[in-house]
Design a protein around this motif. Structure first.
Motif, short mmCIF file in Angstrom:
data_model
loop_
_atom_site.label_atom_id
_atom_site.label_comp_id
_atom_site.label_asym_id
_atom_site.label_seq_id
_atom_site.Cartn_x
_atom_site.Cartn_y
_atom_site.Cartn_z
N SER A 185 0.86 -1.18 0.00
CA SER A 185 0.00 0.00 0.00
C SER A 185 0.89 1.23 0.00
O SER A 185 1.46 1.59 1.02
N GLY A 186 1.04 1.85 -1.15
CA GLY A 186 1.98 2.96 -1.29
C GLY A 186 1.37 4.31 -1.01
O GLY A 186 1.77 5.02 -0.10
N GLY A 187 0.37 4.67 -1.80
CA GLY A 187 -0.19 6.01 -1.71
C GLY A 187 -0.91 6.27 -0.41
O GLY A 187 -0.68 7.26 0.27
N LEU A 188 -1.81 5.36 -0.04
CA LEU A 188 -2.61 5.59 1.16
C LEU A 188 -1.90 5.12 2.42
O LEU A 188 -2.17 5.63 3.49
N GLY A 189 -0.99 4.16 2.29
CA GLY A 189 -0.28 3.65 3.46
C GLY A 189 -1.24 3.00 4.43
O GLY A 189 -1.33 3.39 5.60
N THR A 190 -1.97 1.99 3.95
CA THR A 190 -3.03 1.37 4.75
C THR A 190 -2.49 0.21 5.57
O THR A 190 -2.16 -0.85 5.04
N MET A 191 -2.39 0.41 6.89
CA MET A 191 -2.05 -0.72 7.76
C MET A 191 -3.17 -1.75 7.63
O MET A 191 -4.34 -1.38 7.51
N GLY A 192 -2.80 -3.01 7.64
CA GLY A 192 -3.81 -4.05 7.48
C GLY A 192 -4.01 -4.46 6.03
O GLY A 192 -4.89 -5.26 5.73
N TYR A 193 -3.19 -3.94 5.14
CA TYR A 193 -3.32 -4.26 3.72
C TYR A 193 -2.77 -5.66 3.40
O TYR A 193 -3.35 -6.39 2.61
N GLY A 194 -1.64 -5.97 4.00
CA GLY A 194 -0.84 -7.10 3.54
C GLY A 194 -1.49 -8.46 3.65
O GLY A 194 -1.40 -9.28 2.73
N LEU A 195 -2.14 -8.74 4.77
CA LEU A 195 -2.72 -10.08 4.96
C LEU A 195 -3.84 -10.35 3.96
O LEU A 195 -3.79 -11.35 3.23
N PRO A 196 -4.86 -9.48 3.87
CA PRO A 196 -5.87 -9.74 2.84
C PRO A 196 -5.31 -9.69 1.43
O PRO A 196 -5.73 -10.50 0.58
N ALA A 197 -4.37 -8.78 1.15
CA ALA A 197 -3.80 -8.72 -0.20
C ALA A 197 -3.14 -10.05 -0.54
O ALA A 197 -3.28 -10.56 -1.66
N ALA A 198 -2.43 -10.63 0.45
CA ALA A 198 -1.76 -11.91 0.21
C ALA A 198 -2.78 -13.00 -0.10
O ALA A 198 -2.55 -13.87 -0.96
N ILE A 199 -3.92 -12.94 0.56
CA ILE A 199 -4.99 -13.91 0.30
C ILE A 199 -5.46 -13.77 -1.15
O ILE A 199 -5.61 -14.75 -1.88
N GLY A 200 -5.67 -12.52 -1.58
CA GLY A 200 -6.08 -12.26 -2.97
C GLY A 200 -5.04 -12.76 -3.96
O GLY A 200 -5.39 -13.34 -5.00
N VAL A 201 -3.77 -12.53 -3.65
CA VAL A 201 -2.69 -12.99 -4.53
C VAL A 201 -2.73 -14.52 -4.63
O VAL A 201 -2.62 -15.09 -5.72
N GLN A 202 -2.91 -15.16 -3.49
CA GLN A 202 -2.92 -16.63 -3.47
C GLN A 202 -4.10 -17.19 -4.26
O GLN A 202 -3.97 -18.19 -4.95
N ILE A 203 -5.25 -16.52 -4.16
CA ILE A 203 -6.42 -16.96 -4.93
C ILE A 203 -6.13 -16.86 -6.43
O ILE A 203 -6.49 -17.72 -7.21
N GLY A 204 -5.46 -15.78 -6.81
CA GLY A 204 -5.15 -15.57 -8.23
C GLY A 204 -4.00 -16.44 -8.71
O GLY A 204 -3.85 -16.66 -9.91
N ASN A 205 -3.15 -16.88 -7.79
CA ASN A 205 -1.97 -17.68 -8.15
C ASN A 205 -1.88 -18.87 -7.19
O ASN A 205 -1.03 -18.91 -6.31
N PRO A 206 -2.78 -19.85 -7.39
CA PRO A 206 -2.96 -20.89 -6.36
C PRO A 206 -1.69 -21.68 -6.04
O PRO A 206 -1.52 -22.14 -4.91
N ASP A 207 -0.80 -21.83 -7.03
CA ASP A 207 0.37 -22.67 -6.78
C ASP A 207 1.61 -21.90 -6.37
O ASP A 207 2.67 -22.48 -6.14
N ALA A 208 1.48 -20.58 -6.29
CA ALA A 208 2.66 -19.76 -6.04
C ALA A 208 2.96 -19.65 -4.55
O ALA A 208 2.10 -19.89 -3.70
#
Lengths: 584, 162
Positions: A418-441
């Motif tokens: 989270s660059g522009g807004l600097g949102t604490m709490g971004y990383g965990l849900p973002a990682a979940i979204g990444v994993q859903i989009g890239n199941p084997d990564a």
């Protein structure tokens, strides 16, 4: 077809295979329609903010548009932080919000909020659909607008009666926006001017931003090819990491507030700056009136409002990074310009002397009594995962900056922060979204203990779908970045920055049926990381790190690029001006 | 500034929100449908700022999805500016006669008369309206309704769709 069915059909026709959402009263018809079909998969989140960050992680790692579905009132207001985050970082999202039936709008009905009013300043565009006949158009336009030009989030507010109403469906081919056509190709005259300026440079630098990543992997390839063709040094913003390979000898590291010494001094001392998809953010420029004083600036950006907003530039080029850099590359090859090799050699000599300062240096003692340095933990994480094409997300704070400094990216779309807004709490849900989009990564959330707590409820989502996300917490028991500023600027008065009341992260993992690991000593770091990588399924690592460590180098608020602090002993020298103090 | 926008709900809120959100100033603003099929509206907007800020305002307006076109008429050459004002003045005796005489000089039309008041209708440049008001304020109690400035470029060139 009912309105709800039209929505699902439009999603399917737009190629959406997954949406992130949370049900509620005003979206019941939509959830009913979801239940009866197989084309769109739904991921049940634990909080609507989490849904939006997941969609962001998904969008940024796959290049597709992220889709969110939430209910009216609190569902929509909870999504606002995520939408603002997506707007600031130009992430293409479509967020469907439920709304009370049209005849109740304005009556302060149960779970009513003025969603289009609230989200107007935090979306690229939004719709309130008041007639079912307008629904197909709103859906398809929303996907077009989210991606066209500078990407961003689009909200479609769907009153419950519209979801029930019968109407006709129009496919994506039958709908075009009346007039919204952002300029993508650069003005040839400007391009010629820019190429001449670049060819004649004596102390050049490429300043690469998140716009390159948004323009797609092909655009990043073009940028990389152009930088290589010139032999010039390149730096990138926090959002631009990965657009140019960090393994290249031309790479100077990230620039800006916690950027490298060499990148910032090269920006300060350059004579030609080529800004590619970057927006001269205050974290990057430092004190604006002292920013790169002697340079001619070329600025490529798809958003005309980014040009001359913070810094006046000499050659503005409005267009898509991929298209414009492609044009430049072609012109460069055709002209085959004679660059000033001697000047360039001298410039690289200067840069090498800055590099020799070794601004990211840290000392890690290996004795069991020594605390783990957070830099060491990330360094080791990088060394042990660099061949595994890992996707990294972060929360916000010191750990984020250390991750940007010590994790090296050779490919775009592998770094979500989270660059522009600097949102604490971004990383965990973002990682979940990444994993859903890239199941084997391999997906790792480099986190701090403070930020992790802000969306910790999403561990439930991880558990439900058994997502093998690795949550790598650098636990220093402090809201470290704020503590650092308190130390440097507020006389060490650590007001409310101690992380009291933390859970035992290993036991927390256990309670969700996940694996929890902990390292307390430097010699445990490698073992814990290896164990984390070998463990299938979700893992939480509690990396207990030094509490005092500060993030350097640092350009304090109100200072220029050449006024960097390199380490803890440097800070007595800084002038604590009022102007600097008021900046964040 | 002339801003051509899609005639849809919320578009004015977007424009106004942009100005308040980014700290720009609106001195006056009018909006009305201008296309035959009522699909487009024209916003006439008066603002002030350094050239860099004006450039930003134009770029920021241009970025809004329902905005079709942005023109800085001040920058783009000769144009006509007009404003409409309705002025009610309550007075009696010699002051009443004087008000009528001045209205005549300014070519203001009397659009309503009562025993102790007039309503004048005056069109022209904001400066003209300002000087008329200044005189009227000396002659009684004044109530004013102003439209804000509308403007159009001189000559034959026609802005898209208008």
């Amino acid at each position: 077809m009912s309105g709800a069915e039209i929505v699902i059909k439009a999603l399917a026709d737009q190629g959406v295979d997954v949406i992130f959402g949370y049900p509620g009263g005003a979206v019941l018809p939509l959830y009913d329609a979801l239940f009866k079909q197989n084309s769109v998969r739904h991921i049940l989140v634990r909080h609507e903010q989490g849904a939006v960050h997941m969609a962001e992680g998904y969008a940024r790692s796959t290049g597709k548009t992220g889709v969110v579905l939430v209910t009216s009132g609190p569902g929509a207001t909870n999504a606002v932080t995520g939408l603002t985050d997506a707007l600031m970082d130009s992430v293409p999202l479509v967020c469907l919000t439920g709304q009370v039936p049209t005849h109740l709008i304005g009556n302060d009905a149960f779970q009513e909020a003025d969603t289009t009013g609230i989200t107007r300043p935090c979306t690229k565009h939004n719709y309130l659909v008041k007639h079912v006949d307008d629904l197909s158009r709103a859906m398809h336009e929303a996907f077009y607008i989210a991606r066209a030009g500078r990407p961003g989030p689009v909200v479609i507010d769907l009153p419950k009666d519209i979801q029930f109403a019968e109407g006709d469906y129009l496919g994506p081919d039958e709908i075009t926006h009346r007039h919204y056509r952002p300029q993508t190709v650069g003005d040839p005259a400007r391009i010629a001017e820019a190429v001449d300026l670049i060819a004649g440079a004596k102390r050049p630098i490429f300043y690469i931003g998140g716009g390159c990543i948004n323009a797609g992997p092909e655009a990043c390839k073009a940028v990389t090819e152009f930088v290589r063709a010139t032999g010039y040094p390149a730096t990138a913003t926090l959002m631009g990491l990965g657009a140019f390979p960090a393994s290249s000898p031309q790479w100077l590291g990230m620039l800006g507030m916690h950027g490298t010494y060499e990148a910032n001094l090269a920006m300060h001392g350059c004579d030609v700056m080529v800004a590619v998809g970057a927006r001269f953010d205050d974290r990057v420029t430092g004190r604006i009136d002292a920013f790169s004083p002697g340079s001619k600036k070329i600025h490529i950006d798809i958003d005309p409002s980014s040009i001359n907003k913070n810094v006046t530039v000499d050659v503005p080029i409005v267009g898509d990074v991929g298209a414009v850099v492609g044009q430049m590359l072609e012109s460069w090859k055709k002209k085959n310009p004679q660059i000033d090799g001697k000047a360039l050699e001298k410039w690289w000599g200067q840069i090498d002397s800055w590099r020799a300062v070794d601004c990211l240096h840290y000392e890690q003692g290996q004795a069991p009594s020594e605390a783990i340095k957070p830099q060491y933990a990330i360094d080791r994480l990088y060394q042990l995962t660099k061949d595994r094409d890992a996707f990294i997300t972060t929360e916000v704070g010191q750990h984020q900056m250390w991750a940007a400094q010590f994790y090296r990216f050779d490919k775009p779309n592998h770094w979500m922060t989270s660059g522009g807004l600097g949102t604490m709490g971004y990383g965990l849900p973002a990682a979940i979204g990444v994993q859903i989009g890239n199941p084997d990564a391999l997906v790792i959330d480099i986190a701090g203990e403070g930020s992790t707590m802000m969306n910790i409820q999403e561990l439930g989502t991880m558990a439900q779908y058994n997502l093998p996300v690795k949550v790598f917490i650098l636990n220093n028991m402090w809201l470290g970045m704020v503590r650092q500023w308190q130390e440097l600027l507020h006389g060490g008065r650590y007001s409310e920055t101690y992380s009291a009341g933390l859970p035992d992260f290993v036991k927390l993992a256990d309670s969700y049926g996940m694996t929890g690991l902990r390292a307390n000593q430097p010699d445990q770091v490698d073992d814990v990381i290896k164990q984390m990588l070998e463990t299938p399924g979700p893992v939480i690592v509690d990396m207990v790190v030094s509490q005092e460590e500060n993030c350097f180098p640092m350009i304090p608020g109100g200072s220029a690029h050449n006024e960097m602090l390199l380490g803890a002993n440097d800070h007595q020298e800084q002038t604590k001006t009022e102007d600097g103090m008021v900046l964040v | 500034m002339a801003v051509l926008v899609d005639n849809e709900p919320g578009v004015l809120a977007r424009v106004v929100g942009l100005f308040s959100g980014r700290g720009y100033n609106i001195e006056s603003l009018t909006v009305a449908t201008v296309s035959e099929d009522e699909s487009s509206s024209r916003i006439n907007l008066v603002t002030s700022g350094t050239p860099m800020i004006i450039e930003q305002i134009k770029a920021q307006l241009g970025r809004l999805v329902p905005v079709q076109d942005v023109h800085d008429l001040t920058e783009e050459g000769p144009h006509v500016e007009h404003e409409l004002a309705l002025i009610k003045i309550v007075n009696a005796g010699s002051e009443r006669r004087e008000a009528l005489r001045i209205a005549d000089i300014f070519r203001a039309r009397v659009v309503d008369t009562a025993v102790d008041s007039f309503v004048f209708s005056l069109t022209g440049s904001p400066e003209k309206i300002e000087s008329f008001l200044e005189l009227m304020r000396n002659l009684g109690d004044v109530e004013i309704a102003r439209s804000g400035v509308v403007a159009i470029q001189r000559g034959e060139k026609r802005k898209k769709d208008v």
